[in-house]
Design a protein around this motif. Structure first.
Motif, PDB file in Angstrom:
ATOM      1  N   UNK A   1      -6.980   7.666   3.378  1.00  0.00           N
ATOM      2  CA  UNK A   1      -5.791   7.338   4.195  1.00  0.00           C
ATOM      3  C   UNK A   1      -4.822   6.467   3.414  1.00  0.00           C
ATOM      4  N   UNK A   2      -5.360   5.593   2.573  1.00  0.00           N
ATOM      5  CA  UNK A   2      -4.511   4.616   1.879  1.00  0.00           C
ATOM      6  C   UNK A   2      -3.950   5.137   0.577  1.00  0.00           C
ATOM      7  N   UNK A   3      -4.606   6.124  -0.017  1.00  0.00           N
ATOM      8  CA  UNK A   3      -4.140   6.706  -1.275  1.00  0.00           C
ATOM      9  C   UNK A   3      -4.021   8.221  -1.093  1.00  0.00           C
ATOM     10  N   UNK A   4      -3.228   8.652  -0.104  1.00  0.00           N
ATOM     11  CA  UNK A   4      -3.196  10.068   0.281  1.00  0.00           C
ATOM     12  C   UNK A   4      -2.676  11.010  -0.806  1.00  0.00           C
ATOM     13  N   UNK A   5      -1.766  10.531  -1.643  1.00  0.00           N
ATOM     14  CA  UNK A   5      -1.117  11.425  -2.617  1.00  0.00           C
ATOM     15  C   UNK A   5      -2.173  12.137  -3.461  1.00  0.00           C
TER      16      UNK A   5
ATOM     17  N   UNK B   1       0.838  -1.193   0.000  1.00  0.00           N
ATOM     18  CA  UNK B   1       0.000   0.000   0.000  1.00  0.00           C
ATOM     19  C   UNK B   1       0.874   1.244   0.000  1.00  0.00           C
ATOM     20  N   UNK B   2       0.329   2.377  -0.483  1.00  0.00           N
ATOM     21  CA  UNK B   2       1.085   3.627  -0.412  1.00  0.00           C
ATOM     22  C   UNK B   2       1.294   4.026   1.037  1.00  0.00           C
ATOM     23  N   UNK B   3       0.250   3.834   1.843  1.00  0.00           N
ATOM     24  CA  UNK B   3       0.311   4.299   3.232  1.00  0.00           C
ATOM     25  C   UNK B   3      -0.601   3.436   4.097  1.00  0.00           C
ATOM     26  N   UNK B   4      -0.378   3.430   5.374  1.00  0.00           N
ATOM     27  CA  UNK B   4      -1.062   2.708   6.444  1.00  0.00           C
ATOM     28  C   UNK B   4      -0.707   1.204   6.393  1.00  0.00           C
TER      29      UNK B   4
ATOM     30  N   UNK C   1      -3.268  -0.753   7.509  1.00  0.00           N
ATOM     31  CA  UNK C   1      -4.652  -1.194   7.757  1.00  0.00           C
ATOM     32  C   UNK C   1      -4.889  -2.599   7.231  1.00  0.00           C
TER      33      UNK C   1
END
Ligand SMILES: Nc1nc2c(ncn2[C@@H]2O[C@H](COP(=O)(O)OP(=O)(O)OP(=O)(O)O)[C@@H](O)[C@H]2O)c(=O)[nH]1
Ligand SMILES: Nc1nc2c(ncn2[C@@H]2O[C@H](COP(=O)(O)OP(=O)(O)OP(=O)(O)O)[C@@H](O)[C@H]2O)c(=O)[nH]1
Ligand SMILES: [Mg+2]
Ligand SMILES: [Mg+2]
Ligand SMILES: [Zn+2]
Ligand SMILES: [Zn+2]
Lengths: 210, 210
Positions: B142-146, A59-62, A64
């Motif tokens: 949150x997961x694809x913030x960019x 994932x890009x972030x988190x 989760x």
């Protein structure tokens, strides 16, 4: 054309290592929110005790998704890619080092949610599993053909919502067959469990053959 | 850092040209199947006679979306990108040459369905509009913030399905605000028309200010 790309070299290395451990390896791809994590979590929860699964999630972030999957009891390694839109074989090889591959039957890689870029990166998988949600419309295989052309399995997910969204099953299956005649298609609901048994039978049969 | 990328040079050229024509330009992005085309088609159909709109649509394959949008009466140019996962400013500049920009108030660019890669490519737009469908889950910001960090507007679409999917509106809006506090948020259904009037008022106000 003769020179393998860097990614292909790492993918070949991964594949050799996975084979040596007798693993079946899946690369699960889809648009964001099609239900990859729900599908993986449900699969590993229902097959607990019948097979030993492990997961690598990008994932890009988190983290989760890794946390959700860990609820099934399976080990889950999170790769945070920052702004990279897909996983590459080198990242997956490194993450696999954190799992005890010899103790697993099945390794599932959940890719970054993206119906385009991941199609160009072999991770060393045995099967590429593409999820399509009934909520996305019937035309996605025609509009994003590159990914579907590389699919070994297509999972039509969220079938519990088919009536609510007016999903045209015949058109969708026609479109999948036109673009991905090589793929085995399953219609499921990761939420209600509908259709998952046919997928489990297919999976266990493939693991038996490894 | 000082040297503008090739894309930025073309974006600046586009922006100058669009300004000269007095246009408001939108770059509409989302995951595949969030409802970009349905949203654009509904907007141009409902605002027919009040403003003159034109559309440029990017897809890997087919001209399905341009044909759907053309039903609204607005001119729609299809860019077929092959295996490219996003639109770039040069392509959009070329496609804009096929429209009579001086006869338009609003130019809408529908980007390739991808919640990651398009965020890095300025097309010369005034507003970046990010769609999120209630069917995709509450965690996508949150997961694809960019992508959400670059949003001027966030459209929560398919609100007619919110109950059927168990959409947690409070959590979703919290997540949007946390990642994209700069964005104006609209909750709509492109299918039923719910919430679209607030969006039209916002749009007409922005066009008036151009
Ligand atoms: N009704 C219904 N909802 C589902 C089903 N599978 C997943 N969902 C929901 O769809 C949303 C997205 O599911 P996820 O599992 O996060 O999807 P994902 O593909 O892993 O998303 P990313 O990893 O963020 O790209 C969540 O709200 C899930 O509860 C299903 O079979 N039926
Ligand atoms: N229930 C419901 N369905 C919608 C809504 N908006 C779009 N849809 C449906 O969602 C599916 C996808 O819509 P599209 O307009 O093709 O989405 P898109 O974002 O343009 O898709 P791509 O361009 O292929 O990435 C279609 O089946 C639409 O009918 C909505 O507000 N409510
Ligand atoms: Mg996930
Ligand atoms: Mg579209
Ligand atoms: Zn990419
Ligand atoms: Zn890309």
């Amino acid at each position: 054309q003769g020179i393998l790309s860097k990614n292909d070299l790492f993918a070949a290395r991964n594949r050799a290592r996975f084979k040596a451990s007798g693993l079946l390896v899946l690369n699960v791809v889809s648009s964001p929110g099609s239900g990859k994590t729900a599908f993986i979590e449900r699969t590993l929860t229902d097959l607990q005790g019948r097979l030993r699964g492990g997961v690598i999630v990008g994932d890009l972030a988190t983290d989760n998704d890794a946390q959700r999957i860990a609820r099934s009891g399976a080990p889950a390694i999170q790769i945070t890619t920052g702004d990279m839109c897909h996983l590459e074989a080198e990242m997956v090889g490194k993450a696999a080092g954190q799992l005890n591959l010899d103790n697993l039957d099945l390794l599932i890689v959940e890719n970054v949610g993206n119906l385009v870029c991941p199609s160009g990166y072999d991770l060393g998988e045995d099967l590429r599993v593409v999820l399509l949600s009934v909520t996305e419309g019937e035309d996605k295989p025609l509009k994003y053909p590159v990914m579907f052309k590389t699919a070994d399995v297509v999972i039509v997910n969220k079938m519990d919502l088919a009536e609510a969204v007016g999903f045209d099953r015949t058109t969708a299956l026609d479109n999948i067959r036109r673009i991905a005649p090589q793929a085995t298609v399953f219609e499921v609901s990761a939420r209600t469990g509908l259709g998952m048994h046919e997928w489990y039978a297919f999976l266990e049969q493939r693991i038996g053959r490894q």
